[in-house]
Design a protein around this motif. Structure first.
Motif, PDB file in Angstrom:
ATOM      1  N   ALA A 373      10.658  13.205  -2.911  1.00 45.98           N
ATOM      2  CA  ALA A 373      11.356  13.931  -3.844  1.00 45.98           C
ATOM      3  C   ALA A 373      10.845  15.031  -4.413  1.00 45.98           C
ATOM      4  N   ALA A 374       9.620  15.690  -3.680  1.00 45.89           N
ATOM      5  CA  ALA A 374       9.007  16.766  -4.024  1.00 45.89           C
ATOM      6  C   ALA A 374       9.456  17.990  -3.106  1.00 45.89           C
ATOM      7  N   GLY A 375       9.926  17.913  -2.017  1.00 50.69           N
ATOM      8  CA  GLY A 375      10.163  18.884  -1.107  1.00 50.69           C
ATOM      9  C   GLY A 375       9.181  19.427  -0.263  1.00 50.69           C
ATOM     10  N   THR A 407       6.681  11.846 -10.519  1.00 52.84           N
ATOM     11  CA  THR A 407       6.667  10.868  -9.786  1.00 52.84           C
ATOM     12  C   THR A 407       6.930   9.509 -10.448  1.00 52.84           C
ATOM     13  N   GLN A 408       7.659   8.691  -9.778  1.00 52.72           N
ATOM     14  CA  GLN A 408       7.938   7.344 -10.531  1.00 52.72           C
ATOM     15  C   GLN A 408       7.650   6.046  -9.548  1.00 52.72           C
ATOM     16  N   ILE A 409       7.454   5.115 -10.342  1.00 50.46           N
ATOM     17  CA  ILE A 409       7.213   3.758  -9.829  1.00 50.46           C
ATOM     18  C   ILE A 409       8.201   2.939 -10.141  1.00 50.46           C
ATOM     19  N   LEU A 410       9.353   2.447  -9.581  1.00 55.73           N
ATOM     20  CA  LEU A 410      10.610   1.498  -9.869  1.00 55.73           C
ATOM     21  C   LEU A 410      10.487   0.599  -9.097  1.00 55.73           C
ATOM     22  N   TYR A 411      10.778  -0.588 -10.063  1.00 56.59           N
ATOM     23  CA  TYR A 411      10.807  -1.938  -9.434  1.00 56.59           C
ATOM     24  C   TYR A 411      12.062  -3.014  -9.663  1.00 56.59           C
ATOM     25  N   GLY A 412      12.304  -3.780  -8.593  1.00 56.71           N
ATOM     26  CA  GLY A 412      13.576  -4.790  -8.817  1.00 56.71           C
ATOM     27  C   GLY A 412      13.031  -5.743  -9.438  1.00 56.71           C
ATOM     28  N   SER A 449       5.027  16.334  -9.199  1.00 56.84           N
ATOM     29  CA  SER A 449       3.496  16.077  -9.949  1.00 56.84           C
ATOM     30  C   SER A 449       2.649  15.429  -8.846  1.00 56.84           C
ATOM     31  N   GLY A 450       3.294  14.731  -7.605  1.00 57.85           N
ATOM     32  CA  GLY A 450       2.564  14.473  -6.577  1.00 57.85           C
ATOM     33  C   GLY A 450       2.209  12.950  -6.835  1.00 57.85           C
ATOM     34  N   ALA A 451       1.333  12.413  -5.536  1.00 61.00           N
ATOM     35  CA  ALA A 451       0.972  11.096  -5.668  1.00 61.00           C
ATOM     36  C   ALA A 451      -0.513  11.017  -5.197  1.00 61.00           C
TER      37      ALA A 451
END
Length: 477
Positions: A373-375, A407-412, A449-451
């Motif tokens: 999602a950074a392009g 940057t995001q960390i999402l979880y189910g 913001s990167g990873a």
């Protein structure tokens, strides 16, 4: 735990679920002196802190503007390391005329010096001049263009100077190069003499008039023409092959580095300045290798020792069409190139759960999708490859239809401990539950913001036949 509200739909390639937008928070010889020069500069310069000293050194360096000749399709810089292209020129112009009248010039020495982030370690990677490679098109200084071609790697320098060699090495390794440094015959001798000579070790008596080289067997110190003859000779020592000569030259470079980092050098400001002045007068560099860059580099490498410096050769194999040539062994070379591209600082201690903090599961138990999602083209795949190397199960790689700032960390459902493990590998983003996520699944959505992944202990692997700068010079004699 209270669940986050479902966001408005944003569709991803591969039908990945959409994440919410988080709040914004802001031939003839090898000039071994090349690597020796640069390495010595960065290792010793930290002892000179007076700005006036730096200014005088800076004014002695010959610089060239290579802007506009490197192209726009260059490798992305993935970390805080420093990569310097070191080139040995065999020009016979000016002060080098005594070595012959051969027209033009080639880069019979090409070395990529990689300094890890924070100055933790350094590695010099030699590219054999007999390597057959594909070279990109290059612009000459006069504006004309040399078309892309296949041939020996040292042809790039005669095609378009240091900018063409720079462009060629980047295209072959996908490693972003920051600067280049070039040295010739006379410069090499000046630097060795400024060091007070360099220790070598030979297995037998050497008498090679062509290389102006006469040596007794065993351990000894060489200066000036003797040092140059030692790195020029091809048949008086070894089997006459280019690869064998590279090994001898790497041992010479290791000896230079060891002497340059000796405490006697480091604690004598006058001796240090005389040496660095000889270096500055002997090199040519790009215009971006400025005074401030050199000062920052010297400061970051102040504590580096010879034991943290090593020299390797790009793994090669026989070139089928010509037994006198070689080609890269891609199966062995690519892991080395990848490690240099992705080299990070040594890892920080892994966080220990305290109180009610979630205890993370091992990486092998984590199913994670990685989305760009950074392009930045290829970012998700590169990150996914790094996670796979660390043992994670990467189940999906996708690209967002829009960009995000963070940057995001999402979880189910049921993946809280898995998300905690991803958060350790990718420091910064705080994991957040997401109602629309698949149960047991973690999503790493890389924003602008990167990873940057936490570094591994041995990100640049050991290479067969490598030479460390702190070894005994007679160890392999």
């Amino acid at each position: 735990m209270q669940r986050a509200a479902a966001p408005s739909p944003v569709y991803y390639a591969g039908n990945a679920p959409p994440p919410p937008e988080p709040p914004v928070r802001g031939r003839l010889w090898r000039v071994l002196g090349v690597l020796s020069i640069v390495m010595s500069v960065v290792l010793v310069a930290g002892s000179l802190t007076a700005y006036g000293f730096w200014r005088r050194l800076d004014g002695q360096i010959d610089r060239e503007n290579v802007d506009g000749r490197l192209g726009v399709d260059r490798p992305e810089k993935l970390n805080g390391s420093l990569n310097i292209l070191l080139i040995g020129s065999d020009s016979r112009a000016g002060r080098n005329a005594r070595y012959g009248t051969e027209p033009g010039q080639r880069s019979d020495t090409t070395i990529l010096l990689h300094i890890s982030p924070g100055g933790e370690n350094a590695i010099g990677i030699s590219f054999p001049r007999d390597s057959m490679v594909q070279m990109p098109s290059c612009k000459r200084r006069n504006g004309t263009t040399v078309p892309a071609q296949f041939g020996m790697i040292n042809t790039a320098f005669s095609n378009g100077g240091p900018a063409c060699t720079w462009k060629t090495i980047e295209s072959l390794t996908d490693i972003h190069i920051d600067h280049y440094v070039e040295v010739d015959f006379a410069g090499f001798k000046r630097v060795v003499d400024a060091l007070g000579g360099v220790e070598i070790c030979v297995p037998r008596r050497i008498d090679d008039p062509k290389a102006e080289l006469r040596l007794r067997p065993g351990r000894q110190v060489v200066r000036g023409d003797q040092a140059l003859g030692y790195v020029r000779t091809r048949y008086a020592l070894g089997d006459g092959s280019d690869l064998d000569r590279i090994k001898r030259q790497q041992a010479f470079m290791a000896s230079v580095t060891k002497k340059a980092t000796d405490k006697g050098m480091l604690t004598d400001p006058g001796r240090t300045y005389d040496f660095l002045s000889a270096v500055a007068k002997s090199i040519k560099a790009d215009e971006d290798l400025t005074l401030s860059v050199m000062q920052r580099l010297a400061g970051s490498l102040r504590g580096m020792s010879a034991g943290k410096v090593r020299f390797v050769t790009v793994p090669v194999e026989a070139y089928p069409q010509d037994r006198n040539r070689v080609q890269f062994n891609r199966a062995l070379a690519e892991p080395l190139f990848r490690a240099v591209r992705e080299d990070n600082k040594l890892p920080e201690p892994e966080p220990v759960p305290v109180g009610n903090q979630v205890k993370p599961v091992p990486p092998a138990q984590v199913q994670v999708g990685v989305y760009n999602a950074a392009g930045t083209p290829g970012l998700a795949q590169r990150t996914a490859d790094q996670l796979t190397e660390r043992g994670f199960q990467v189940v999906k790689v996708g690209t967002a239809d829009r960009t995000y700032a963070r940057t995001q960390i999402l979880y189910g459902a049921g993946a809280e401990r898995q998300a905690a493990r991803v958060a350790i590998a990718v420091p910064g983003p705080k994991p957040r539950a997401w109602r629309a996520a698949r149960p047991g699944r973690v999503y790493l959505v890389i924003g602008k913001s990167g990873a940057r992944l936490r570094g591994l202990n041995a990100s640049v692997p050991r290479v067969a036949g490598e030479i460390r700068a702190d070894r005994d010079v007679c160890a392999a004699t």
